[in-house]
Enzyme design. Structure first.
Site, PDB file in Angstrom:
ATOM      1  N   HIS A 278       0.813  -1.225   0.000  1.00 42.28           N
ATOM      2  CA  HIS A 278       0.000   0.000   0.000  1.00 42.28           C
ATOM      3  C   HIS A 278       0.845   1.273   0.000  1.00 42.28           C
ATOM      4  CE1 HIS A 278       0.684  -0.174   4.369  1.00 42.28           C
ATOM      5  NE2 HIS A 278       0.316   1.092   4.421  1.00 42.28           N
ATOM      6  N   ASP A 279       2.041   1.224   0.599  1.00 38.71           N
ATOM      7  CA  ASP A 279       2.859   2.441   0.671  1.00 38.71           C
ATOM      8  C   ASP A 279       4.053   2.405  -0.276  1.00 38.71           C
ATOM      9  OD1 ASP A 279       1.407   3.990   2.356  1.00 38.71           O
ATOM     10  OD2 ASP A 279       2.492   3.443   4.182  1.00 38.71           O
TER      11      ASP A 279
ATOM     12  N   LYS B  88       5.732   5.460  -1.689  1.00 39.40           N
ATOM     13  CA  LYS B  88       6.588   6.367  -0.893  1.00 39.40           C
ATOM     14  C   LYS B  88       8.023   6.361  -1.402  1.00 39.40           C
ATOM     15  CE  LYS B  88       3.958   7.042   3.257  1.00 39.40           C
ATOM     16  NZ  LYS B  88       3.741   6.682   4.653  1.00 39.40           N
TER      17      LYS B  88
ATOM     18  N   HIS C  88       1.613   9.472  -2.777  1.00 40.10           N
ATOM     19  CA  HIS C  88       2.153   8.100  -2.787  1.00 40.10           C
ATOM     20  C   HIS C  88       1.064   7.069  -3.108  1.00 40.10           C
ATOM     21  CE1 HIS C  88       0.619   7.855   1.382  1.00 40.10           C
ATOM     22  NE2 HIS C  88       0.556   6.559   1.152  1.00 40.10           N
TER      23      HIS C  88
ATOM     24  N   HIS D 238      -6.417   3.911  -0.624  1.00 43.81           N
ATOM     25  CA  HIS D 238      -6.274   3.551   0.798  1.00 43.81           C
ATOM     26  C   HIS D 238      -6.264   4.748   1.736  1.00 43.81           C
ATOM     27  CE1 HIS D 238      -1.821   4.126   0.278  1.00 43.81           C
ATOM     28  NE2 HIS D 238      -1.800   4.252   1.599  1.00 43.81           N
ATOM     29  N   HIS D 239      -6.192   5.976   1.189  1.00 47.16           N
ATOM     30  CA  HIS D 239      -6.314   7.157   2.075  1.00 47.16           C
ATOM     31  C   HIS D 239      -7.644   7.876   1.874  1.00 47.16           C
ATOM     32  CE1 HIS D 239      -2.582   7.139   4.234  1.00 47.16           C
ATOM     33  NE2 HIS D 239      -1.910   6.879   3.114  1.00 47.16           N
TER      34      HIS D 239
ATOM     35  N   ASP E 107      -4.063   0.795   8.583  1.00 50.69           N
ATOM     36  CA  ASP E 107      -2.959   1.740   8.376  1.00 50.69           C
ATOM     37  C   ASP E 107      -2.989   2.828   9.457  1.00 50.69           C
ATOM     38  OD1 ASP E 107      -0.883   3.080   7.126  1.00 50.69           O
ATOM     39  OD2 ASP E 107      -2.161   4.051   5.626  1.00 50.69           O
TER      40      ASP E 107
HETATM   41 FE   LIG Z   1      -0.271   5.308   2.876  1.00 49.00          FE
END
Ligand SMILES: [Fe+2]
Length: 353
Positions: A218-219, A222, A247, A270-271, A299
């Site tokens: 998911h990240d 970044k 990201h 996801h955010h 998260d």
């Molecule tokens: Fe994230």
């Protein structure tokens, strides 16, 4: 290569066996003549004089081929043919008919019979017809075995490729997080919590597998985020926050060529906030993929109970309260409900990773 069929026997074993024929006719004299001829040619022969006896024999013995009389008292051969074809796929059928019933015989071929023979029988023709029908049956079995073999190989290799790819991605995520003392192990803990939530919400095995990948990755976006901003020991400016939040989209773009669409969508969103108040959000509520709503809770929870450059970690109890307060606002209330059932347990397990 040996492959088991529905009865658990490999096809080679079936083909190696002496082939058993079932002669079905209501006239004993006809059965006897056919049995004598075909036994002399090395086949095992069994007999039946009606439909019921035929079905019983097919159920209890491995019959390679049935010679089936079209006209019998009670259930006729024509009525019995579809039952044999649907219930005993590995059995070949030759219809035995009077010369005057040729149209009936052709109809039987259309319904799946392998051949027909005409009464009065020419025994040499019967023998040739049996050989041809058994050869067709052998080919059918071999083709099916080869198809099964190919399907199994494709499945095995797909599994292997997926395992290798997942291993490489896990290594990449670990390397990415290792650069930052604040996020070390974050994706693995999020994955652990997300899977516990998915399990609580009754996700299918396939959806759980997609959720596992999306949580781990998911990240990944970044990788493109400025490390100085990410580790800034103070609250972010709106511009810096906007930069960090890119990201989600970047991560979805990175993985899109190698994972399925459901996984990249979970990463992309996801955010997103359940109430639609997330940054540059285009979808809201239950139109946000369920996996993304699950990852959002996992998260946020892991972030709250971890130290950050600009604040220290909350206690587990405080973080659970925060998640509870976010129900219907930032978070899907159904996911929050599931989280409240497993929150502390999931946190303990995740933190032990
Ligand atoms: Fe994230």
């Amino acid at each position: 290569m040996k492959h088991a069929n529905a009865s658990g026997k490999s096809i080679e074993v079936i083909l190696d066996q002496q082939e058993t024929l079932l002669i079905v006719d209501d006239e004993a004299a006809i059965r006897r003549v056919l049995c004598q001829k075909l036994s002399r040619e090395g086949y095992r022969c069994e007999e039946a004089d009606n439909a019921e006896q035929t079905t019983n024999t097919l159920t209890t013995s491995p019959i390679a081929l049935v010679i089936l009389d079209v006209k019998m008292p009670g259930k006729s051969g024509i009525e019995l043919l579809p039952e044999i074809k649907s219930g005993y796929h590995d059995t070949a059928v030759i219809m035995a008919t009077a010369v005057t019933d040729i149209n009936v015989a052709i109809q039987c071929l259309k319904q799946g019979a392998d051949d027909y023979i005409c009464k009065p029988f020419n025994l040499e023709e019967v023998s040739l017809s049996v050989q041809r029908a058994l050869e067709k049956r052998r080919l059918r079995l071999e083709i099916r075995e080869y198809q099964q073999f190919l399907e199994e190989r494709v499945e095995e290799q797909t599994g292997e490729i997926r395992k290798i790819f997942l291993g490489a991605i896990e290594a990449l995520v670990t390397a990415l997080e290792a650069k930052d003392k604040y996020t070390g192990g974050h994706s693995r803990r999020v994955t652990e919590i997300a899977l516990a939530l998915g399990n609580e919400l009754g996700l299918s095995e396939k959806d759980m597998e997609d959720l596992r990948w999306a949580s781990l990755l998911h990240d990944i976006g970044k990788i493109a985020v400025d490390q100085i901003i990410q580790n800034k020991p103070a609250r972010l400016t709106p511009e810096e926050y906007e930069h960090i939040m890119t990201h989600a989209h970047i991560g979805a773009e990175i993985v899109r060529p190698v994972v399925n669409g459901k996984i990249s969508e979970m990463i992309e969103h996801h955010h997103d906030h359940y109430n639609g108040n997330g940054l540059h959000q285009v979808i809201t509520g239950n139109t946000i993929p369920l996996g993304a709503r699950i990852i959002a809770v996992a998260d946020a929870f892991d972030a709250m109970i971890s130290d950050r450059p600009y604040r220290s970690a909350m206690s587990v109890a405080e973080a659970i309260d925060e998640i509870k307060n976010g129900a219907s606002n930032q978070f899907d209330p159904a996911v929050v409900n599931a989280f409240l059932k497993i929150g502390e347990m999931a946190a303990t397990r995740a933190q032990s990773l």
